[in-house]
Scaffold this active site. Structure first.
Site, PDB file in Angstrom:
ATOM      1  CD  GLN A  39      -6.654   2.829   0.300  1.00 46.92           C
ATOM      2  OE1 GLN A  39      -7.571   3.625   0.488  1.00 46.92           O
ATOM      3  NE2 GLN A  39      -6.720   1.830  -0.572  1.00 46.92           N
ATOM      4  CB  SER A  40      -9.439   6.742   5.050  1.00 42.01           C
ATOM      5  OG  SER A  40      -9.629   7.626   3.961  1.00 42.01           O
ATOM      6  CB  THR A  41      -9.129   3.003   8.072  1.00 42.93           C
ATOM      7  OG1 THR A  41      -9.711   2.181   7.065  1.00 42.93           O
ATOM      8  CG2 THR A  41     -10.034   4.197   8.364  1.00 42.93           C
ATOM      9  CD  GLN A  44     -10.485   3.202   3.508  1.00 43.94           C
ATOM     10  OE1 GLN A  44      -9.544   3.812   2.987  1.00 43.94           O
ATOM     11  NE2 GLN A  44     -11.661   3.771   3.739  1.00 43.94           N
ATOM     12  N   GLY A  80      -3.167   4.849   5.920  1.00 49.74           N
ATOM     13  CA  GLY A  80      -3.888   4.591   7.173  1.00 49.74           C
ATOM     14  C   GLY A  80      -4.329   5.844   7.901  1.00 49.74           C
TER      15      GLY A  80
END
Length: 717
Positions: A39-41, A44, A80
């Site tokens: 997941q990018s962040t 999220q 993340g």
């Protein structure tokens, strides 16, 4: 059962019993299957939990393809982290290593965008899988990098993943920009502000918080630099009112000491001037993405600037002045830098008149501080400017001029100079206006000539067109010069400013000498002086100093600097001529030194009388004096030893013996031991007769007439 070592531990891979997809072979099933989760962040992870769950569910799809449960590994080290290529993804590097070690037969992800969102990472994964015959799978299917059709699909999926990220960024940025253009985009507000129910910034309702922030900016007006302000806040334990936002609502105040970077950031924030700014900073990439630098842009470079939109602590003009002071405080060659504690009064504002560079201040351990131009030591082949002068000498001049400008009489003179400068500008304005009119007329003449020429005559037309273009360029230059002149600030001072200056200048001398510190004096100098230019006249003692005052006028002065060697003295040639004359008159070194001291001649470095030991050294080092002492220029009837001895037929030893006996006139020039003889025609005849009378052994001594020189009152010049 097959065994594969991973991280030093043996993992048993069960042998499959059948095929569940045509592209999955027994060879693929003999290795592990890796499910990549990302997941990018962190947001999220908290808010998009369904997406995370779907990615973990890909393990069941891999099992359905024929891999046993214990042969499927999940790589979720990059939760993340963004896949745009800016983050260091340890899980992705681990995945590539497993593939190159030939331990993985299938790489699975929910979408191709989970694996990578930039061309570089995607190409690396794509090519490595093709080399080691590893399949790639998502929820749409299984792809073989060796198959041309699958390669085409995988390439398109990689491009789409990257463009999807770019499209999302553009869409979000345009949305932010649209909201910012209305002045409504606030992620947070700085210290001293809160957001109301409508999301607009308001001054902190706590009166103590407002007082502290007002003190914050008032103190910056006094200190003049963010570092000095930070030190002041820390020294006096002044804490700033920080508020934590929870759920869009400002929380309670937390009084904390501000960090140095926080102080600088608050001074750069336009909201304190009631303005809204968006796009105030720009990131500059480096070789290391984690070390990207952020720089503040000028207000005219911001994407959005809305003035007088919100409550303010300072005016917009004060904010602009503060930004200018912060820029001047940067330690760059083209900026003066902050006022520091060094004793040099003009550090940062004194420049070399010859090369235009700022003079550096050196603090030798065994000498006084010196302003020095170091261009020749940093630029290859540069000629030394010789612009060096002791700080105490130049600072003394500047201190006197500053006190004169601040004294009542000096202020009256300054006001008169300002009025004269204003008159001069009016005259210059008329001159530049006339130039513009002349340029406009030249353009009209060139245009008429070009339009009246026959177009078929190409050579003439081209020449007239070029003349027309040159006239247009000259017109633009003249208009630009006129605009620059008109944009200059007027130097006129009204009656209120005159009275305030006269009152504050009453006892400024005592204030300057007894109460102001080093930093305070520098601040005063920078308020009155824009720049000081220094030019040494031919590497001598004389120094021209040009002062550029803040009022717009200039004053030129000349001072004498301390030099290190005698040739740099302004009266060096006069000193050497006088010294040579005294020596030629027969004076020895102590007598010469005494006479020079009485006449006021001094040494260059310490300004003391010239010692007797330096007389001979100076005469020998000076080419003209050395020649006069060792190879003197002879006047009429003067002879050197070898020439006269040859002329009368004796040896030089005998001739010098005659000098000792007093039979011939001669003087010995000191330091060079050169004898200069005097002999006219009559004296030359006597010396020849004396030589003949002494040429035979056993001869009687010369007569009295032969022993007596024909002229005994002569002094050799």
């Amino acid at each position: 059962m097959n065994e594969i070592a991973i991280a030093g531990e043996a993992v048993r891979v069960a042998k499959p019993t059948g095929l569940f997809h045509p592209k999955v072979t027994d060879r693929h099933l003999g290795f592990l299957a890796a499910v990549y989760v990302r997941q990018s962040t962190s947001a999220q992870l908290r808010e998009h939990q369904e997406s995370t769950a779907r990615q973990y569910a890909m393990k069941d799809r891999v099992v359905a393809l024929g891999w046993p449960q214990d042969s499927v590994i999940v790589i979720d080290d990059d939760l993340g982290l963004s896949g745009s290529g800016n983050a260091d993804r340890e899980g992705f590097r681990r995945l590539l290593k497993l593939i190159t070690d030939q331990k993985v037969g299938l790489v699975a992800g929910l979408e191709m965008s989970r694996l990578a969102r930039n061309s570089k990472d995607w190409s690396d994964l794509f090519e490595v899988c093709a080399i080691f015959n590893t399949l790639i799978a998502d929820e749409d299917g299984v792809f073989d990098p060796h198959d041309p059709n699958d390669r085409l699909v995988l390439g398109l999926k990689g491009i789409i993943s990257e463009m999807e990220l770019h499209t999302m960024k553009v869409r979000l940025e345009r949305g932010r920009l649209s909201k910012a253009q209305r002045g409504e985009l606030f992620h947070d507000v700085p210290v001293g502000y809160v957001l109301d129910a409508q999301g607009s910034p308001q001054l902190d309702p706590d009166q103590s918080a407002r007082r502290v922030m007002q003190l914050f900016f008032d103190q910056f007006e006094i200190t003049g630099s963010s570092h000095a302000l930070f030190q002041y806040l820390a020294e006096h334990n002044i804490r700033l009112p920080f508020r934590q936002r929870r759920g869009g609502v400002s929380g309670d105040i937390q009084w904390r000491l501000a960090a140095k970077t926080t102080v600088y950031g608050l001074l750069k924030h336009p909201l304190y001037a009631g303005a809204y700014g968006y796009g105030r900073t720009k990131r500059y990439g480096t070789k290391m993405p984690s070390k990207a630098t952020k720089k503040h842009l000028l207000p005219e470079q911001w994407k959005v600037l809305l003035i007088d939109r919100h409550p303010a602590y300072i005016t917009w003009q004060q904010f602009c002045d503060n930004q200018q002071r912060l820029r001047e405080n940067d330690s760059r060659p083209d900026r003066m830098g902050p006022a520091r504690t060094g004793v040099a009064l003009l550090s940062g504002i004194v420049y070399c008149e010859k090369c235009g560079r700022r003079l550096a201040v050196s603090y030798p351990s065994n000498s006084s501080p010196v302003y020095r131009c170091a261009r020749h030591s940093t630029v290859a082949g540069a000629t030394p400017c010789n612009s060096s002068i002791r700080c105490e000498i130049l600072d003394a001049l500047i201190s006197d001029k500053l006190l004169e400008a601040l004294s009542p009489a000096g202020i009256e003179l300054s006001l008169q100079v300002i009025q004269d400068e204003e008159t001069r500008r009016i005259q210059m304005q008329r001159i530049y206006t006339d130039r513009v009119q002349q340029a406009c007329y030249a353009v009209e003449v060139a245009e008429r000539g070009y339009r009246h020429v026959d177009p078929a005559n190409r050579l003439v037309a081209a020449s007239l067109e070029e003349s027309w273009e040159q006239a247009l360029v000259a017109q633009q230059d003249a208009q630009q010069q006129l605009n620059e002149l008109l944009s200059q600030v007027s130097t006129e001072i009204d009656d209120a400013q005159r009275e305030a200056i006269e009152q504050c200048a009453g006892d400024v001398v005592t204030l300057w000498q007894r109460h102001l510190g080093v930093v305070d004096r520098k601040e005063v100098a920078r308020l009155l002086l824009k720049q000081v230019n220094v030019a040494v006249q031919g590497n001598t003692q004389r120094v021209d100093v040009r002062l550029q005052w803040r009022g717009g006028y200039e004053s030129v002065h000349e001072i004498m600097r301390t030099v290190t060697v005698y040739p740099q003295l302004d009266n060096y040639r006069e000193l050497m001529d006088r010294m040579l004359q005294l020596v030629l008159d027969g004076n020895r070194s102590p007598a010469v030194a005494s006479i020079l001291a009485e006449e006021g001649y001094r040494s260059p470095r310490h300004n003391k009388p010239i010692s007797a030991s330096m007389i001979g050294k100076l005469l020998n080092d000076d080419p003209a004096s050395h020649q006069q002492l060792t190879t003197p220029i002879l006047s009429e009837h003067q002879w050197l030893t070898i020439d006269l001895a040859t002329a009368i037929g004796v040896t030089t030893k005998k001739l010098k013996d005659w000098v000792r006996r007093g039979w011939v006139l001669a003087d010995q020039r000191p330091f060079g031991r050169v004898w200069v003889f005097w002999a006219d025609a009559v004296e030359l005849t006597r010396l020849r007769q004396l030589s003949v009378s002494q040429s035979r052994k056993g001869c009687m001594g010369p007569t009295e007439s032969l022993r007596t020189p024909t002229r005994n009152d002569r002094k050799t010049p």
